[in-house]
Every structure is written in structure tokens, then in C-alpha cells.
Design an enzyme around this catalytic site. Structure first.
Site, PDB file in Angstrom:
ATOM      1  N   LYS A  84       0.805  -1.244   0.000  1.00 51.05           N
ATOM      2  CA  LYS A  84       0.000   0.000   0.000  1.00 51.05           C
ATOM      3  C   LYS A  84       0.830   1.283   0.000  1.00 51.05           C
ATOM      4  CE  LYS A  84      -0.358   0.727   4.891  1.00 51.05           C
ATOM      5  NZ  LYS A  84      -1.130   1.488   5.858  1.00 51.05           N
ATOM      6  N   SER A 124      -9.970   2.187  -1.018  1.00 44.49           N
ATOM      7  CA  SER A 124      -9.342   3.416  -0.543  1.00 44.49           C
ATOM      8  C   SER A 124      -9.895   4.615  -1.294  1.00 44.49           C
ATOM      9  CB  SER A 124      -7.825   3.323  -0.781  1.00 44.49           C
ATOM     10  OG  SER A 124      -7.226   4.595  -0.649  1.00 44.49           O
ATOM     11  N   TYR A 148      -0.454   1.778  -7.130  1.00 45.88           N
ATOM     12  CA  TYR A 148      -1.143   1.303  -5.914  1.00 45.88           C
ATOM     13  C   TYR A 148      -2.648   1.568  -6.032  1.00 45.88           C
ATOM     14  CZ  TYR A 148      -3.456   1.827  -1.506  1.00 45.88           C
ATOM     15  OH  TYR A 148      -4.402   1.766  -0.520  1.00 45.88           O
ATOM     16  N   LYS A 152      -6.254  -0.964  -6.462  1.00 44.81           N
ATOM     17  CA  LYS A 152      -7.508  -0.891  -5.702  1.00 44.81           C
ATOM     18  C   LYS A 152      -8.690  -0.778  -6.668  1.00 44.81           C
ATOM     19  CE  LYS A 152      -6.004  -0.997  -1.434  1.00 44.81           C
ATOM     20  NZ  LYS A 152      -6.277  -2.160  -0.574  1.00 44.81           N
ATOM     21  N   ASN A 197       5.503   6.798   5.201  1.00 50.70           N
ATOM     22  CA  ASN A 197       5.422   8.025   4.388  1.00 50.70           C
ATOM     23  C   ASN A 197       4.220   8.878   4.750  1.00 50.70           C
ATOM     24  OD1 ASN A 197       7.663   7.333   2.780  1.00 50.70           O
ATOM     25  ND2 ASN A 197       6.389   5.798   1.758  1.00 50.70           N
TER      26      ASN A 197
END
Ligand code: WQD
Length: 332
Positions: A84, A124, A148, A152, A197
Site C-alpha cells: 500500500k 481506498s 497502488y 484498488k 510516508n
């Protein structure tokens, strides 16, 4: 009833496992421990008095994944497992597509084979890309800026097609906004392997002195203080959203996407100030250039979650800051 939780040793997974146990479910966790630690099971047991069953398994290894389905019957699957990190996905797209997509396809094929037809998927708000308007509702345009996010979105599409083909399948795709915070016991928290991050882990690193200062990525956005706005949601509210979605998935077929956010937006500077006030610490920071791909403002329209799941967030940004710091103090 028994729930299979993929990635259940991870940050959101582990908090959800706690809530599942507290709601009377039996839980089996599988995890490859790429971004989590097995010691979290001891903490789940300490908090709930119950140790979930655990299988070390990488979902890209379909043989080892099938052994889990052969050994137990599951009433539903909650699927957290996946890489992720946005930046890492840009550097290593094939690793992300292989793990996130192939792994999910393996899981879905086995669910079909073993007649497990209820799924909660960890999606997400990243699927909204750079939203034109806020609050963002589930009908907002979908657009992804990085591999990423694209994994999703692709998995959401796969679930749409699967539910069209198999009318007995039920899938709830939960679009998380910005998960932060930790269990109030301080026993578990966001503890990613490697350098985090996201904003909250970086605030904590700066407050702990692990980094000299937090870099605030831009203060020249068209917002109330020039820094970006996000919808931070307490990880326990997020966990409760999964329990609510489970209740829904047992009673309905087909697939739906649901936002899990508080509906409130806070700027980066507002989060820093709240963190300092609540915890009585200083967060050294400096203004840095904007980060590529950041949206100016993203916060949820969460009315659909209220309507369809009977769920809404209960914890505020002060609880998030307090619990995040308390959890972090227990980690090195
Ligand atoms: C939040 C704000 C940054 C770090 C990401 C993923 C998303 C989801 C949540 C998984 C932004 C600013 C950050 C820093 C900063 N993850 N910031 N200094 O980008 O909203 O969403 O995490 O599903 O998919 O994209 O979260 O925490 O990285 O950033 O100023 O050192 O904090 O610019 O405005 P983001 P974030």
C-alpha cells in the site's frame, strides 16, 4: 461464525480483528508479515483475551492459501492484504500488480471453489484521484494516479464483474479516507516495517526526534491555511465500519462501494497543532515544496455509510492524536 481476515496482522487488520472478536466472531488471520509483525497476535490476545488462529501465508502462493480453505469453513472474508505504499508502487509496479491483483484473484477463486460468498474489501479513497469537489460521494468520478491506487480500482472492477456473474456473491468495498490513531490501550498502533510516508507517522517521528523535522509538502494551496485538507478517521471507527459491513453483507447480494470517513476535513497544519495541544509536545516542521500527485482537498460524504450500514465515525481528531501518540510511545 468464522471470519477469514487477510493481512490481519497489519495496522487496520489488527484493529478490525479486535472488534470482530469483541463482537463474538471466531477469527482466522493469514498474513505474509511483509509489512507487519506476528507479535501483534499477543497484543490482540492481551486486549481481548482471545488469540485468533493464524496462518503464515502469502496470497500469491495459491497452494498454501487453499490449505486454509480446506482446513476451516468461513462465513466471510475481510480482505486487507496488499502492498500500500504509493511511492513504492511507482518504483515497482509489477511487484504491486503481482501481489495485489494476482493475490486477490487467488483468494476470490478459492472463495468460489469453497462456496465462501461474502467479502469485505479494503479499498481506498485513493480511487477518487484528485476530486473536483468535496465532500466526495461514491458516485464521484474514479481516477487513479499511481499503480497502488490502480490495483484498488482494478479489484473493485473485478468484484463488480464477479458479482454480475455470480448472483450469490456479496461484496462491500470500503473506501477508507485517511486512517490514523491506535487502540486506546496503547498496545497496538501503526507500526509499519520501514520508513512510513504518511503524515501521522511522520508527525510522530518528528515529535520523537527520530527525524529532525517534518516536511510540510506545500503551504500555497487554495485552502484556509495553504496546506492540504484530508479526512482523518480513527482506526477504531474504521474497524467498526467493517463490523457494520459484515452485518450488511450477510443480508444482501451484489456489490456496493461505501466511503468510510468522518466527513470533516483538517489541514496539515491543523493536525500538527492539534497533535501538539493534545499531547503537550512540539512537532518541529518546515515548509517544503508540494508533493507530486497530492490533492488540495479530499474529505468524505459519508451519508451512504450511515444509510446503508448504519455506521458513522464517533471519534474526533483529538482522540486520533492522543491514541496515535500513546501507541507510538510503546514502540521503539
Ligand atoms: C496527507 C497529507 C501530504 C507526509 C495516502 C494514500 C492513500 C491512503 C492514505 C492507503 C497530504 C501531507 C504527508 C509528510 C506532509 N493510503 N504530508 N508531509 O496522501 O492523503 O493518502 O494515505 O490507502 O491511498 O495516498 O496521505 O498521510 O501521505 O498525506 O505534508 O511527510 O499530509 O502532502 O497533504 P494521503 P498522507
Amino acid at each position: 461464525m468464522r471470519i477469514l481476515v487477510s493481512g490481519g496482522c497489519g495496522y487496520i487488520g489488527s484493529h478490525t480483528v479486535i472488534r470482530l472478536i469483541e463482537n463474538g466472531y471466531d477469527v482466522t488471520v493469514f498474513d505474509n508479515l511483509y509489512n507487519s509483525k506476528i507479535t501483534v497476535l499477543d497484543k490482540i490476545e492481551k486486549i481481548t483475551g482471545v488469540r485468533p488462529d493464524f496462518v503464515l501465508c502469502d496470497m500469491t502462493d495459491i497452494a498454501s492459501l487453499e490449505a486454509i480453505f480446506r482446513d476451516s469453513h468461513f462465513d466471510a472474508v475481510i480482505h486487507f492484504a496488499g502492498y500500500k505504499a504509493v511511492g513504492e508502487s511507482i518504483e515497482k509496479p509489477l511487484m504491486y500488480y503481482d501481489n495485489n491483483i494476482t493475490g486477490t484473484l487467488n483468494l476470490l477463486e478459492l472463495m468460489e471453489k469453497y462456496n465462501v460468498k461474502n467479502l469485505i474489501f479494503s479499498s481506498s479513497a485513493t480511487v477518487y484521484g484528485l476530486p473536483e469537489k468535496c465532500p466526495v460521494d461514491e458516485k464521484s468520478p474514479l481516477f487513479c494516479l499511481n499503480p497502488y491506487g490502480r490495483t484498488k480500482l482494478m479489484i473493485e472492477q473485478i468484484l463488480l464483474d464477479l458479482c454480475n456473474a455470480d448472483k450469490d456473491f456479496s461484496a462491500v468495498m470500503l473506501r477508507y479516507f485517511n486512517p490514523v490513531g491506535a487502540h486506546p490501550s496503547g498496545l497496538i498502533a501503526e507500526d509499519p516495517n520501514g520508513i512510513p510516508n504518511n503524515l501521522m507517522p511522520r508527525i510522530i517521528s518528528a515529535a520523537k526526534g527520530k527525524i529532525k523535522e517534518l516536511k510540510v509538502f506545500g503551504d500555497d494551496y487554495d485552502t484556509r491555511d495553504g496546506t492540504c485538507i484530508r479526512d482523518y478517521i480513527h482506526v477504531l471507527d474504521l474497524a467498526d465500519g467493517h463490523v457494520a459491513a459484515l452485518n450488511y453483507v450477510f443480508k444482501h447480494k451484489g456489490n456496493i462501494a461505501v466511503n468510510l470517513g468522518t466527513g470533516n476535513g483538517y489541514t496539515v497544519l491543523e493536525l500538527i497543532k492539534t497533535f501538539e495541544k493534545v499531547n503537550g509536545v512540539k512537532v518541529p516542521y518546515s515548509i517544503a515544496p508540494r508533493r507530486e500527485g497530492d490533492s488540495k482537498s479530499t474529505y468524505a460524504d459519508n451519508s451512504f455509510a450511515k444509510e446503508i450500514l448504519g455506521w458513522e465515525a464517533k471519534l474526533g481528531v483529538e482522540d486520533m492524536c492522543r491514541d496515535a501518540w500513546k501507541g507510538a510511545l510503546n514502540y521503539e
